[in-house]
Design an enzyme around this catalytic site. Structure first.
Site, PDB file in Angstrom:
ATOM      1  N   TYR A  96       0.844  -1.209   0.000  1.00 17.04           N
ATOM      2  CA  TYR A  96       0.000   0.000   0.000  1.00 17.04           C
ATOM      3  C   TYR A  96       0.874   1.252   0.000  1.00 17.04           C
ATOM      4  O   TYR A  96       2.043   1.229   0.411  1.00 17.04           O
ATOM      5  CB  TYR A  96      -0.949   0.017   1.206  1.00 17.04           C
ATOM      6  CG  TYR A  96      -0.296   0.257   2.552  1.00 17.04           C
ATOM      7  CD1 TYR A  96      -0.176   1.541   3.076  1.00 17.04           C
ATOM      8  CD2 TYR A  96       0.194  -0.805   3.309  1.00 17.04           C
ATOM      9  CE1 TYR A  96       0.409   1.759   4.315  1.00 17.04           C
ATOM     10  CE2 TYR A  96       0.773  -0.601   4.542  1.00 17.04           C
ATOM     11  CZ  TYR A  96       0.881   0.680   5.044  1.00 17.04           C
ATOM     12  OH  TYR A  96       1.463   0.905   6.268  1.00 17.04           O
ATOM     13  N   CYS A  97       0.299   2.346  -0.483  1.00 15.31           N
ATOM     14  CA  CYS A  97       0.918   3.669  -0.390  1.00 15.31           C
ATOM     15  C   CYS A  97      -0.120   4.601   0.235  1.00 15.31           C
ATOM     16  O   CYS A  97      -0.983   4.162   0.989  1.00 15.31           O
ATOM     17  CB  CYS A  97       1.421   4.156  -1.746  1.00 15.31           C
ATOM     18  SG  CYS A  97       0.135   4.430  -3.002  1.00 15.31           S
ATOM     19  N   TRP A  98      -0.055   5.878  -0.068  1.00 17.44           N
ATOM     20  CA  TRP A  98      -0.951   6.835   0.598  1.00 17.44           C
ATOM     21  C   TRP A  98      -2.410   6.613   0.224  1.00 17.44           C
ATOM     22  O   TRP A  98      -3.286   6.542   1.068  1.00 17.44           O
ATOM     23  CB  TRP A  98      -0.526   8.268   0.274  1.00 17.44           C
ATOM     24  CG  TRP A  98      -1.440   9.305   0.859  1.00 17.44           C
ATOM     25  CD1 TRP A  98      -2.387  10.041   0.223  1.00 17.44           C
ATOM     26  CD2 TRP A  98      -1.508   9.692   2.240  1.00 17.44           C
ATOM     27  NE1 TRP A  98      -3.041  10.874   1.102  1.00 17.44           N
ATOM     28  CE2 TRP A  98      -2.515  10.673   2.352  1.00 17.44           C
ATOM     29  CE3 TRP A  98      -0.810   9.304   3.387  1.00 17.44           C
ATOM     30  CZ2 TRP A  98      -2.847  11.283   3.566  1.00 17.44           C
ATOM     31  CZ3 TRP A  98      -1.142   9.906   4.594  1.00 17.44           C
ATOM     32  CH2 TRP A  98      -2.142  10.871   4.676  1.00 17.44           C
ATOM     33  N   SER A 104       2.244   2.535  -4.972  1.00 14.13           N
ATOM     34  CA  SER A 104       1.943   1.130  -4.668  1.00 14.13           C
ATOM     35  C   SER A 104       1.676   0.328  -5.929  1.00 14.13           C
ATOM     36  O   SER A 104       2.060  -0.849  -6.030  1.00 14.13           O
ATOM     37  CB  SER A 104       0.756   1.032  -3.711  1.00 14.13           C
ATOM     38  OG  SER A 104      -0.393   1.646  -4.256  1.00 14.13           O
ATOM     39  N   TYR A 125      -3.274   3.716   2.371  1.00 13.69           N
ATOM     40  CA  TYR A 125      -3.268   3.978   3.810  1.00 13.69           C
ATOM     41  C   TYR A 125      -4.545   4.649   4.265  1.00 13.69           C
ATOM     42  O   TYR A 125      -5.017   4.413   5.386  1.00 13.69           O
ATOM     43  CB  TYR A 125      -2.052   4.856   4.169  1.00 13.69           C
ATOM     44  CG  TYR A 125      -2.180   5.516   5.521  1.00 13.69           C
ATOM     45  CD1 TYR A 125      -1.901   4.806   6.691  1.00 13.69           C
ATOM     46  CD2 TYR A 125      -2.608   6.841   5.634  1.00 13.69           C
ATOM     47  CE1 TYR A 125      -2.043   5.404   7.936  1.00 13.69           C
ATOM     48  CE2 TYR A 125      -2.746   7.444   6.867  1.00 13.69           C
ATOM     49  CZ  TYR A 125      -2.462   6.720   8.018  1.00 13.69           C
ATOM     50  OH  TYR A 125      -2.604   7.314   9.251  1.00 13.69           O
TER      51      TYR A 125
END
Length: 350
Positions: A96-98, A104, A125
């Site tokens: 995952y990323c933001w 991601s 996130y």
């Protein structure tokens, strides 16, 4: 063929399907908060993220994507050659990323092309953070909180640990906040977590508990150091049943010297802690306490602080509560055996 799964359920059972949770955000974002158990394999460093963001705002999104894409590709290659070099064929990461965007997706695409079955958190996130906020602020269902209460030095944290060792459900707020809840409570070599990360730790424990059984929490103020207890938990603590721990001042002072050994043996730490008490005590009193610390009279210092500062604070706070404790534990000493026996008695009644 590459295998890429979009994941929307971030419950413990769903997450247990994966061998690793990879947060590809920058180290600064990761330090602020991250999913429980995640490791940080950033595809942009703090400085690289700032540089790409500046290009995006001051020049063009296209150039930012081109520059960022090149950096991301190099960093992912570095992870493949280092942290991920020995992962077996069936290894299953969740990424995952933001917000589930470029960072991601880039990592997930490359890892799935290698041949690993990859999960990608939909919404990134922010999906996790939404669950935390809903669980700690939005959910109004009751929590079976039981407070472990008592004056400073009565071994409440040690009793919490003993309760957990004996199978009780425990939220150790001081442990999660890296703070012992007093002027002497900080750890010089262990800073407090960011507020969001503190909340993540609490939520991750709550969502795993059986709410038909009691959850033991130490009686705290609304803040542990500089970290704020989440609203839902704090409201439940205010209305919770209390178990009160009683021990004499001499027993408590001896226990405190051990529990706070790192603080009382550091002159600078004592001076900083006493400085926080200036609004409440005369200069002469503070000087006397500092002199005890300088002379190595730690037990006398602990007893003076309890009798003149912490015990009066405790007495005033209890006057504001109209309820009586549901159980009183009298402890003649605070040895490991006494603490274990106290925990056993609390569990038996709870």
């Amino acid at each position: 063929m590459p295998y890429l799964e979009t994941v929307t359920d971030l419950g413990p059972e769903s997450l247990s399907r994966f061998d690793a949770i990879i947060d590809v955000r920058s180290p600064a974002e990761f330090a602020d908060d991250h999913m429980p158990g995640a490791i940080n394999l950033p595809v942009l460093s703090n400085a690289e993220r700032a540089r790409v963001g500046t290009i995006y705002k001051q020049e063009s999104p296209f150039r930012a994507n081109r520059v960022g894409g090149a950096i991301v590709a190099r960093n992912i290659a570095g992870h493949l050659e280092s942290a991920l070099a020995d992962m077996p064929r069936g290894w299953r990461p969740l990424i995952y990323c933001w917000r589930g965007g470029m960072r991601s997706n880039a990592m997930a695409t490359i890892l799935s092309s290698v041949g690993w079955p990859v999960g990608l958190v939909k919404g990134g996130y922010r999906t996790w953070r939404r669950d935390v906020v809903e669980g700690l602020d939005g959910d109004t269902s009751p929590l079976p909180i039981v407070l472990i209460d008592g004056p400073t030095g009565s071994g409440k944290t040690a009793i919490l640990q003993a309760l957990q060792d004996q199978g009780g459900q425990v939220i150790d707020l001081e442990g999660l906040a890296n703070h012992r809840g007093s002027a002497f409570g900080g750890f010089d070599d262990l800073p407090q977590p960011a507020q969001r990360l503190f909340e993540t730790h609490i939520w991750d424990q709550l969502r795993r508990f059986d709410l038909s059984r009691p959850i033991f929490v130490e009686a705290e103020s609304a803040r542990v150091g500089v970290r704020r207890v989440p609203r839902r938990l704090w409201h439940e603590m205010l209305a919770a049943k209390r178990v009160e721990i009683h021990a004499s001042a001499s027993v408590r002072s001896e226990f405190l010297v051990t529990a706070y050994g790192d603080a009382v043996n550091d002159r600078g730490s004592v001076a900083r802690a006493l400085a926080l008490l200036k609004p409440f005590h005369a200069k002469e009193t503070l000087a006397e306490w500092q002199a005890l610390a300088d002379a190595g009279e730690h037990r006398k210092l602990a007893e003076g602080l309890m009798l003149e500062h912490y015990d009066p604070l405790y007495a005033r706070s209890r006057k504001r509560r109209e309820d009586k404790p549901v159980q009183i534990i009298e402890l003649p000493a605070l040895s490991a055996d006494d603490i274990a026996a106290a925990a056993k008695a609390i569990l038996a009644q709870a």
